[in-house]
Design a protein around this motif. Structure first.
Motif, mmCIF file in Angstrom:
data_model
loop_
_atom_site.group_PDB
_atom_site.id
_atom_site.type_symbol
_atom_site.label_atom_id
_atom_site.label_comp_id
_atom_site.label_asym_id
_atom_site.label_seq_id
_atom_site.Cartn_x
_atom_site.Cartn_y
_atom_site.Cartn_z
ATOM 1 N N VAL A 62 -13.925 -39.929 -8.930
ATOM 2 C CA VAL A 62 -14.182 -38.632 -8.289
ATOM 3 C C VAL A 62 -14.855 -38.838 -6.942
ATOM 4 C CG1 VAL A 62 -15.441 -36.467 -8.466
ATOM 5 C CG2 VAL A 62 -14.347 -37.421 -10.490
ATOM 6 N N SER A 63 -15.909 -39.658 -6.919
ATOM 7 C CA SER A 63 -16.675 -39.774 -5.679
ATOM 8 C C SER A 63 -15.891 -40.517 -4.602
ATOM 9 C CB SER A 63 -18.005 -40.459 -5.949
ATOM 10 O OG SER A 63 -17.788 -41.612 -6.694
ATOM 11 N N VAL A 64 -15.166 -41.563 -4.995
ATOM 12 C CA VAL A 64 -14.397 -42.285 -3.980
ATOM 13 C C VAL A 64 -13.280 -41.402 -3.431
ATOM 14 C CG1 VAL A 64 -12.845 -44.225 -3.601
ATOM 15 C CG2 VAL A 64 -14.965 -44.578 -4.808
ATOM 16 N N PHE A 65 -12.701 -40.554 -4.280
ATOM 17 C CA PHE A 65 -11.650 -39.656 -3.794
ATOM 18 C C PHE A 65 -12.218 -38.649 -2.805
ATOM 19 C CE2 PHE A 65 -8.518 -40.232 -7.555
ATOM 20 C CZ PHE A 65 -8.250 -41.497 -7.089
ATOM 21 N N ILE A 66 -13.417 -38.101 -3.119
ATOM 22 C CA ILE A 66 -14.033 -37.178 -2.153
ATOM 23 C C ILE A 66 -14.241 -37.892 -0.824
ATOM 24 C CG2 ILE A 66 -16.098 -35.830 -1.611
ATOM 25 C CD1 ILE A 66 -16.448 -35.334 -4.569
ATOM 26 N N TYR A 67 -14.758 -39.110 -0.931
ATOM 27 C CA TYR A 67 -15.026 -39.895 0.279
ATOM 28 C C TYR A 67 -13.731 -40.143 1.059
ATOM 29 C CZ TYR A 67 -16.512 -43.832 3.139
ATOM 30 O OH TYR A 67 -16.780 -44.648 4.194
ATOM 31 N N ALA A 68 -12.678 -40.533 0.308
ATOM 32 C CA ALA A 68 -11.422 -40.896 0.963
ATOM 33 C C ALA A 68 -10.773 -39.694 1.637
ATOM 34 C CB ALA A 68 -10.455 -41.511 -0.046
ATOM 35 N N CYS A 69 -10.966 -38.487 1.061
ATOM 36 C CA CYS A 69 -10.395 -37.283 1.670
ATOM 37 C C CYS A 69 -10.855 -37.132 3.109
ATOM 38 C CB CYS A 69 -10.814 -36.045 0.879
ATOM 39 S SG CYS A 69 -9.915 -35.864 -0.650
ATOM 40 N N PHE A 70 -12.101 -37.549 3.383
ATOM 41 C CA PHE A 70 -12.625 -37.385 4.737
ATOM 42 C C PHE A 70 -12.391 -38.611 5.603
ATOM 43 C CE2 PHE A 70 -15.138 -34.485 2.174
ATOM 44 C CZ PHE A 70 -15.063 -33.338 2.938
ATOM 45 N N ASP A 71 -12.552 -39.798 4.995
ATOM 46 C CA ASP A 71 -12.669 -41.001 5.818
ATOM 47 C C ASP A 71 -11.363 -41.760 5.979
ATOM 48 O OD1 ASP A 71 -14.140 -42.879 7.353
ATOM 49 O OD2 ASP A 71 -14.057 -44.246 5.653
ATOM 50 N N LEU A 72 -10.476 -41.703 4.979
ATOM 51 C CA LEU A 72 -9.322 -42.600 5.019
ATOM 52 C C LEU A 72 -8.282 -42.107 6.027
ATOM 53 C CD1 LEU A 72 -8.830 -45.163 3.387
ATOM 54 C CD2 LEU A 72 -7.189 -43.880 2.063
ATOM 55 N N ASP A 73 -7.656 -43.047 6.746
ATOM 56 C CA ASP A 73 -6.684 -42.642 7.754
ATOM 57 C C ASP A 73 -5.423 -42.085 7.097
ATOM 58 O OD1 ASP A 73 -4.964 -45.632 8.089
ATOM 59 O OD2 ASP A 73 -6.866 -45.464 7.057
ATOM 60 N N THR A 74 -4.760 -41.180 7.819
ATOM 61 C CA THR A 74 -3.566 -40.517 7.266
ATOM 62 C C THR A 74 -2.486 -41.505 6.904
ATOM 63 O OG1 THR A 74 -3.851 -39.484 9.401
ATOM 64 C CG2 THR A 74 -2.767 -38.175 7.733
ATOM 65 N N GLU A 75 -2.405 -42.571 7.681
ATOM 66 C CA GLU A 75 -1.357 -43.569 7.441
ATOM 67 C C GLU A 75 -1.466 -44.130 6.019
ATOM 68 O OE1 GLU A 75 1.960 -45.166 9.292
ATOM 69 O OE2 GLU A 75 0.681 -43.434 9.612
ATOM 70 N N ARG A 76 -2.671 -44.497 5.629
ATOM 71 C CA ARG A 76 -2.855 -45.082 4.295
ATOM 72 C C ARG A 76 -2.632 -44.047 3.207
ATOM 73 N NH1 ARG A 76 -6.532 -48.580 7.036
ATOM 74 N NH2 ARG A 76 -6.039 -50.747 6.592
ATOM 75 N N ILE A 77 -3.015 -42.791 3.472
ATOM 76 C CA ILE A 77 -2.774 -41.756 2.474
ATOM 77 C C ILE A 77 -1.280 -41.509 2.354
ATOM 78 C CG2 ILE A 77 -3.152 -39.322 1.919
ATOM 79 C CD1 ILE A 77 -5.844 -39.510 3.210
ATOM 80 N N ARG A 78 -0.575 -41.542 3.475
ATOM 81 C CA ARG A 78 0.858 -41.312 3.436
ATOM 82 C C ARG A 78 1.550 -42.414 2.650
ATOM 83 N NH1 ARG A 78 2.280 -40.167 8.853
ATOM 84 N NH2 ARG A 78 1.835 -38.014 8.355
ATOM 85 N N PHE A 79 1.043 -43.638 2.754
ATOM 86 C CA PHE A 79 1.668 -44.731 2.020
ATOM 87 C C PHE A 79 1.143 -44.866 0.599
ATOM 88 C CE2 PHE A 79 3.164 -46.128 6.180
ATOM 89 C CZ PHE A 79 4.482 -46.392 5.843
ATOM 90 N N GLY A 80 0.454 -43.827 0.112
ATOM 91 C CA GLY A 80 0.210 -43.772 -1.328
ATOM 92 C C GLY A 80 -1.150 -44.235 -1.802
ATOM 93 N N PHE A 81 -2.210 -44.005 -1.026
ATOM 94 C CA PHE A 81 -3.529 -44.389 -1.522
ATOM 95 C C PHE A 81 -3.855 -43.683 -2.831
ATOM 96 C CE2 PHE A 81 -7.997 -43.202 -1.947
ATOM 97 C CZ PHE A 81 -8.579 -44.441 -2.032
ATOM 98 N N PHE A 82 -3.595 -42.370 -2.887
ATOM 99 C CA PHE A 82 -4.034 -41.615 -4.075
ATOM 100 C C PHE A 82 -3.250 -41.973 -5.332
ATOM 101 C CE2 PHE A 82 -5.987 -38.836 -0.837
ATOM 102 C CZ PHE A 82 -7.279 -38.919 -1.319
ATOM 103 N N PRO A 83 -1.886 -41.977 -5.296
ATOM 104 C CA PRO A 83 -1.194 -42.395 -6.528
ATOM 105 C C PRO A 83 -1.562 -43.808 -6.960
ATOM 106 C CG PRO A 83 0.366 -42.000 -4.728
ATOM 107 C CD PRO A 83 -0.946 -41.472 -4.293
#
Lengths: 115, 498
Positions: B90-111
């Motif tokens: 939960v906490s790392v996901f909250i953190y990642a929502c703000f801090d992680l770059d879109t590129e990494r999220i687009r390539f599937g950080f969350f799944p």
């Protein structure tokens, strides 16, 4: 038969570890693949090399007519083969990307993270 | 039979599937990932409540009775680890929502993170050794991709070292499983415990045990098998490193504790002394390597090694009190270490660097962030009344009771060196004036910033709370440790039908 397979397993492990300690990325991945084959064969050997019927009971039978072969080691190996296939495929892509980014396949040159 | 033990595995899988379906909708992915991590945490807390009285929640998958089918068994120790992994997600996901770059999220950080969480939770609840191997591969594969995600050169180089050594460890694990199956004819952990303790098989059990020790030792980062860790952990973004530091090495430690309290207890004079020796060397080498570093993230990453030493020390001492200490230490370290990585990531987000030489004067600029850091850092070093003090106190007390003077001296010395490293970060980053003023890269204030800081604030409060409410935590850990030491209840619960 166990002796032969034991020697094969040992050889696979030996070759695998030797290749892993080379400096070449391609040899590294072949070494990894050999070791996982060695582990699979080890499960097969350690599970017991017995001849026997299929472990399927006909309807109404209370016991096996003859002692069946143990199917579990094969099931384990099958799972392990699938996993090692996927992981090896990923490792190949990773090694290719690294080669393209770093420009070398010499493991000793991968020193970016060493300080 | 209830489905509850399977929920911490099924929920992240569902979450990952939904995230993949929403591949192009990044905002929706964030929401789904957060929702499912909260659900996982909820299910884990439910399981914790169910096993509070010392019972073991057992589920036979597909209704195949143990030891023939795959058994999921959650005792108090498993549940505590499940809750911690849920909290971390939960906490790392909250953190990642703000801090992680879109590129990494687009390539599937969350799944990928959700799959990682599934593998970790699977390893925590499974009651079958081969199933444990499969969960290890699930979490490893996800972690391989997470580590390499982004494709920067240090990441790729770190990934090669990480992938190679972890695959070698998996092969060792698999070989150990094969020999154990040939010897005992079963891979159900409860039945294995039963079979291995009955017959006298001499050195063979010990040899297999050492193979397992090597396999889990590589994954946990135990001396002398930890060299992949400093090479790979500091390379990805802070969100990934925080996730790894809280989950991956801890799964290795968990598995080691599980098999060396349940199955391989036939030869403690050799095996557990070997573990204890390894623990001492792990602590010392980790803390010395950290002392030589001058980058915040590297210091923290290398310190993971030394913390693992403390966790394994309790297993090596092998008394109920020592295992109590180990469990408290695991709770403490997952919370505090993750928090330190998140705070370091927040500093990086403002200033753009982790380098101790370039940073400075943050105490003046950001007193709030400084407080979050110093509380966690002091807790890591073991300053009373924070969580680390009670964890280390219990471990050292257990060492004194056993008369293991050397390991006690080492643990105390390493504590002091930990304090040195933490004070070094504090002086360089927060106290010393900045060598040349670094402008803030973002406007770090307002409601959005506070939401970004919320996981860190929660973890800091938890670190303080664990210290203040050490009594109840100790009682819980003690019951869980007793359950580990007297494995009869676990074996009964699994084999006696579910």
């Amino acid at each position: 038969m166990e002796i032969v397979l034991a020697i094969v397993v040992g050889t696979l492990y030996g070759c695998g570890l030797y290749l892993m300690m080379r400096r070449n990325l391609v040899q590294l991945i072949i070494g990894l693949a050999l070791i996982s084959h060695g582990a699979n064969l080890l499960i097969f050997t350690a599970g017991g090399l017995r001849q026997g019927g299929a472990p399927i009971l006909a309807e109404g039978d209370a016991a096996f007519a003859q002692i069946p072969a143990d199917p579990l080691p094969q099931a384990l190996i099958l799972t392990a083969i699938v996993i090692s296939f996927a992981v090896t495929a990923f490792a190949l892509v990773l090694f290719l990307r690294t080669y393209q980014t770093v420009g070398t396949d010499d493991v000793d040159q991968l020193k970016e993270t060493d300080t | 039979m209830t489905l509850l033990p399977a929920l911490p595995i099924l929920l992240p899988l569902c979450g990952a599937v939904f995230c993949m379906l929403l591949r192009t909708h990044l905002a929706a992915q964030k929401g789904v990932a957060l929702l499912f991590s909260v659900l996982v945490l909820g299910a884990s807390i439910g399981l914790l409540a169910q096993t509070r009285d010392g019972s073991v929640a057992v589920m036979n998958v597909g209704n195949w009775a143990a030891p023939y089918g795959i058994t999921l068994a959650a005792d108090m120790f498993s549940c505590v680890m499940l809750v911690l992994s849920g909290l971390l997600a939960v906490s790392v996901f909250i953190y990642a929502c703000f801090d992680l770059d879109t590129e990494r999220i687009r390539f599937g950080f969350f799944p990928l993170s959700l799959i990682l969480l599934m593998g970790v939770n699977g390893a925590f609840v499974t009651g079958d050794l081969f199933n444990l191997y499969v969960w290890f591969e699930v979490l490893l594969t996800a972690s391989f991709i997470l580590l390499a995600l982004g494709g920067e050169q240090p990441q790729l180089e770190g990934s090669i070292k990480y992938v190679t050594l972890n695959l070698l460890s998996s092969a060792l694990f698999l070989a150990g499983i094969g020999i154990l199956y040939g010897m005992a004819g079963t891979l159900n952990m409860a039945e294995l415990a039963h079979v291995v303790q009955q017959g006298d098989r001499g050195g063979l059990v010990t040899m297999v045990a050492v193979m397992f020790m090597m396999a889990f030792g590589i994954k946990a980062g135990m001396f002398p098998l930890y060299f992949w860790l400093p090479a790979s952990y500091p390379t990805p973004p802070a969100a990934v490193t925080a996730l790894f530091s809280g989950l991956l090495t801890k799964v290795g430690a968990y598995s080691m504790i599980r098999v060396f309290t349940l199955i391989f207890i036939t030869d403690p004079d050799f095996l557990h002394v070997l573990i204890l020796t390894g623990a001492g060397l792990t602590m010392v080498s980790g803390v010395l390597a950290a002392a030589a570093q001058y980058e915040m993230r590297k210091i923290l990453a290398v310190h993971i090694v030394s913390q693992i030493g403390y966790v394994i020390m309790g297993l090596g001492l092998f008394t109920p009190l020592a295992l109590t200490g180990t469990i408290i230490y695991l709770i403490h370290i997952i919370i505090v270490k993750t928090n330190l990585f998140l705070v370091a990531g927040a500093i990086r987000r403002i200033k753009g660097t982790y380098d101790l030489h370039e940073l400075g004067g943050l105490y003046k600029e950001r007193p709030g962030l400084s407080v979050l850091f110093i509380i966690s850092a002091m807790s890591l070093a073991g300053v009373p009344p924070l969580s680390g003090f009670f964890a280390k106190f219990t471990l050292i007390l257990a060492g004194l009771n056993r008369g293991a003077w050397v390991i006690v001296a080492v643990a105390l010395g390493v504590s002091l060196l930990t304090l040195y490293s933490m004070v070094k970060i504090w002086t360089y980053v927060f106290w010393k004036p900045a060598p040349e003023p670094l402008p803030d890269r973002i406007t770090a204030s307002g409601g959005k910033w506070l939401a970004f800081l919320s996981p860190m604030i929660a973890f800091t409060l938890l670190a303080v709370g664990l210290g203040i409410f050490a009594g109840p935590v100790f009682d819980y850990a003690q019951t869980a440790a007793d359950q580990l030491m007297n494995s009869d209840a676990y074996i009964q619960a699994v084999l006696g039908g579910g």
